[in-house]
Design a protein around this motif. Structure first.
Motif, PDB file in Angstrom:
ATOM      1  N   ALA A  36     -12.129 -35.415   5.307  1.00  0.00           N
ATOM      2  CA  ALA A  36     -11.300 -35.476   6.524  1.00  0.00           C
ATOM      3  C   ALA A  36     -10.649 -36.857   6.519  1.00  0.00           C
ATOM      4  O   ALA A  36     -10.850 -37.626   5.563  1.00  0.00           O
ATOM      5  N   VAL A  59      -5.206 -33.855   4.090  1.00  0.00           N
ATOM      6  CA  VAL A  59      -4.864 -32.658   3.312  1.00  0.00           C
ATOM      7  C   VAL A  59      -3.369 -32.321   3.345  1.00  0.00           C
ATOM      8  O   VAL A  59      -2.926 -31.404   2.672  1.00  0.00           O
ATOM      9  N   SER A 138      -8.352 -17.723  11.414  1.00  0.00           N
ATOM     10  CA  SER A 138      -8.596 -17.576  12.855  1.00  0.00           C
ATOM     11  C   SER A 138      -8.351 -16.133  13.272  1.00  0.00           C
ATOM     12  O   SER A 138      -7.587 -15.412  12.611  1.00  0.00           O
ATOM     13  N   LEU A 183     -12.966 -17.797  19.855  1.00  0.00           N
ATOM     14  CA  LEU A 183     -12.969 -19.027  20.656  1.00  0.00           C
ATOM     15  C   LEU A 183     -14.247 -19.819  20.376  1.00  0.00           C
ATOM     16  O   LEU A 183     -15.352 -19.340  20.636  1.00  0.00           O
ATOM     17  N   GLY A 188     -11.115 -30.400  18.945  1.00  0.00           N
ATOM     18  CA  GLY A 188      -9.701 -30.017  18.889  1.00  0.00           C
ATOM     19  C   GLY A 188      -9.392 -28.790  19.729  1.00  0.00           C
ATOM     20  O   GLY A 188      -8.235 -28.539  20.081  1.00  0.00           O
TER      21      GLY A 188
HETATM   22  N1  LIG Z   1     -12.346 -23.983  17.602  1.00  0.00           N
HETATM   23  C1  LIG Z   1     -11.759 -22.784  17.624  1.00  0.00           C
HETATM   24  O1  LIG Z   1     -11.702 -22.090  18.669  1.00  0.00           O
HETATM   25  C2  LIG Z   1     -11.181 -22.220  16.352  1.00  0.00           C
HETATM   26  C3  LIG Z   1     -10.906 -20.845  16.321  1.00  0.00           C
HETATM   27  C4  LIG Z   1     -10.375 -20.321  15.169  1.00  0.00           C
HETATM   28  C5  LIG Z   1     -10.119 -21.104  14.073  1.00  0.00           C
HETATM   29  N2  LIG Z   1     -10.375 -22.437  14.132  1.00  0.00           N
HETATM   30  C6  LIG Z   1     -10.077 -23.252  12.958  1.00  0.00           C
HETATM   31  O2  LIG Z   1     -11.234 -23.914  12.511  1.00  0.00           O
HETATM   32  C7  LIG Z   1     -10.852 -25.088  11.816  1.00  0.00           C
HETATM   33  C8  LIG Z   1     -11.670 -26.263  12.336  1.00  0.00           C
HETATM   34  O3  LIG Z   1     -11.316 -26.508  13.684  1.00  0.00           O
HETATM   35  P1  LIG Z   1     -12.361 -27.050  14.761  1.00  0.00           P
HETATM   36  O4  LIG Z   1     -12.375 -26.092  15.882  1.00  0.00           O
HETATM   37  O5  LIG Z   1     -13.626 -27.407  14.118  1.00  0.00           O
HETATM   38  O6  LIG Z   1     -11.565 -28.330  15.304  1.00  0.00           O
HETATM   39  P2  LIG Z   1     -11.891 -29.892  15.233  1.00  0.00           P
HETATM   40  O7  LIG Z   1     -13.268 -30.162  15.705  1.00  0.00           O
HETATM   41  O8  LIG Z   1     -10.746 -30.545  15.916  1.00  0.00           O
HETATM   42  O9  LIG Z   1     -11.857 -30.202  13.669  1.00  0.00           O
HETATM   43  C9  LIG Z   1     -10.660 -30.297  12.931  1.00  0.00           C
HETATM   44  C10 LIG Z   1     -10.969 -31.017  11.631  1.00  0.00           C
HETATM   45  O10 LIG Z   1      -9.788 -31.053  10.827  1.00  0.00           O
HETATM   46  C11 LIG Z   1      -9.622 -32.375  10.342  1.00  0.00           C
HETATM   47  N3  LIG Z   1      -8.217 -32.658  10.081  1.00  0.00           N
HETATM   48  C12 LIG Z   1      -7.175 -32.560  10.942  1.00  0.00           C
HETATM   49  N4  LIG Z   1      -6.040 -32.924  10.339  1.00  0.00           N
HETATM   50  C13 LIG Z   1      -6.372 -33.266   9.062  1.00  0.00           C
HETATM   51  C14 LIG Z   1      -5.644 -33.741   7.955  1.00  0.00           C
HETATM   52  N5  LIG Z   1      -4.325 -33.928   8.004  1.00  0.00           N
HETATM   53  N6  LIG Z   1      -6.308 -33.989   6.792  1.00  0.00           N
HETATM   54  C15 LIG Z   1      -7.655 -33.798   6.712  1.00  0.00           C
HETATM   55  N7  LIG Z   1      -8.387 -33.330   7.728  1.00  0.00           N
HETATM   56  C16 LIG Z   1      -7.754 -33.094   8.896  1.00  0.00           C
HETATM   57  C17 LIG Z   1     -10.182 -33.258  11.456  1.00  0.00           C
HETATM   58  O11 LIG Z   1     -10.604 -34.520  10.942  1.00  0.00           O
HETATM   59  P3  LIG Z   1      -9.797 -35.897  10.977  1.00  0.00           P
HETATM   60  O12 LIG Z   1      -9.104 -35.978  12.294  1.00  0.00           O
HETATM   61  O13 LIG Z   1     -10.887 -36.898  10.777  1.00  0.00           O
HETATM   62  O14 LIG Z   1      -8.873 -35.820   9.813  1.00  0.00           O
HETATM   63  C18 LIG Z   1     -11.406 -32.455  11.856  1.00  0.00           C
HETATM   64  O15 LIG Z   1     -12.489 -32.735  10.976  1.00  0.00           O
HETATM   65  C19 LIG Z   1      -9.343 -25.254  12.019  1.00  0.00           C
HETATM   66  O16 LIG Z   1      -8.664 -24.780  10.883  1.00  0.00           O
HETATM   67  C20 LIG Z   1      -9.069 -24.364  13.211  1.00  0.00           C
HETATM   68  O17 LIG Z   1      -7.744 -23.876  13.204  1.00  0.00           O
HETATM   69  C21 LIG Z   1     -10.912 -23.030  15.251  1.00  0.00           C
END
Ligand SMILES: NC(=O)c1ccc[n+]([C@@H]2O[C@H](COP(=O)([O-])OP(=O)(O)OC[C@H]3O[C@@H](n4cnc5c(N)ncnc54)[C@H](OP(=O)(O)O)[C@@H]3O)[C@@H](O)[C@H]2O)c1
Length: 252
Positions: A36, A59, A138, A183, A188
């Protein structure tokens, strides 16, 4: 597939689903490279969990992703499981040209981050076969309801990409898998609106629920997994009964 002693790379590892996935895979005895941008978060994770190495990288940066793959190839000589979980949501509505930037950013991170990582690790995964390339897409990649259009576009595209490469990669010994969370409460995606009601609080999952699903998918090579599972009939219903779906979403 037996996971113990094997090598995993997880992006999005500094919080939420990615962080929980690092812990779950390390708990299976894997050596895990956690990726990350926030170095201090990754180093804290690596300090707390045996077998975890921090690798700060963005990334959306092609050269940084290539350097990550070079490092894993040189130090670990294998990658058995790649989990692309880095992602974020951008914009809330699409109403005019000013909103195009949000679509471009979502595509660059959510689709582009997955494409760059899968591309950089393709040969190493095949050389390490049997292997898994897992995209955390998702439910918003199946149903564009109640979500940002930019986010939905990037996740629909991710699902299309994953399904597009799967048959070819399978012949090289790499199962390409999609894990589609509903959800989930994370930094984030705090889900404030949903959590405001008692029913909403029952509908949200936690990052550990998704991490457990990723471990199961990594073991079995399952092509598609929805978390929590109760979203699955909605996903299937959208495709087999499209008119009903449109009627139901008229008020969304
Ligand atoms: N939470 C939900 O409801 C949900 C539902 C469906 C799918 N998802 C998917 O699950 C995945 C993880 O999301 P999350 O819910 O765990 O959110 P999160 O806690 O905000 O985690 C997002 C992660 O992505 C990293 N990231 C963001 N931009 C980046 C970049 N340019 N390069 C490298 N790393 C980057 C962030 O780390 P840094 O900021 O340190 O880079 C963080 O570790 C995402 O793809 C999201 O779309 C989430």
């Amino acid at each position: 597939m037996e996971l113990t002693g094997k090598v995993a790379v997880v992006t999005g590892a500094s919080s939420g689903i990615g962080e929980a996935t690092v812990a779950a895979l390390a708990g299976q005895g894997m050596r895990v490279i956690a990726v990350a941008r926030r170095r201090e978060r990754l180093e804290a994770l690596a300090g707390a969990l045996p077998g975890v190495t921090a690798h700060p990288a963005d990334v959306t940066d092609e050269a940084a992703v290539a350097a990550l793959a070079d490092r894993v190839r040189a130090r670990e000589r294998a990658c058995h499981v790649l989990v692309a979980a880095a992602g974020a949501t951008f914009g809330r509505r699409f109403r005019g040209p000013d909103d195009s930037a949000a679509v471009a950013r979502a595509m660059d991170l959510n689709l582009g981050g997955t494409v760059r990582c899968f591309g950089a690790f393709a040969d190493l995964l095949a050389a390490s076969a049997p292997a898994r390339a897992i995209a955390v897409a998702s439910v918003a990649g199946k149903l564009a309801v109640g979500t940002s259009p930019a986010y939905a576009a990037s996740k629909f595209a991710t699902v299309g990409f994953v399904e597009g490469i799967a048959p070819d990669w399978r012949r090289r010994g790499v199962a390409v898998c999609q894990v589609n969370p509903g959800l989930v409460v994370t930094e984030g995606f705090p889900q404030q609106r949903v959590r405001a009601s008692a029913l909403g609080r029952r509908l949200v999952a936690g990052p550990d629920d998704v991490a457990r699903a990723v471990v199961e998918v990594a073991r079995r090579g399952t092509p598609e997994r929805t978390v929590p599972r109760w979203y699955r009939p909605l996903v299937v219903g959208r495709h087999v009964a499209a008119p009903l779906y449109r009627l139901a979403t008229r008020w969304a």
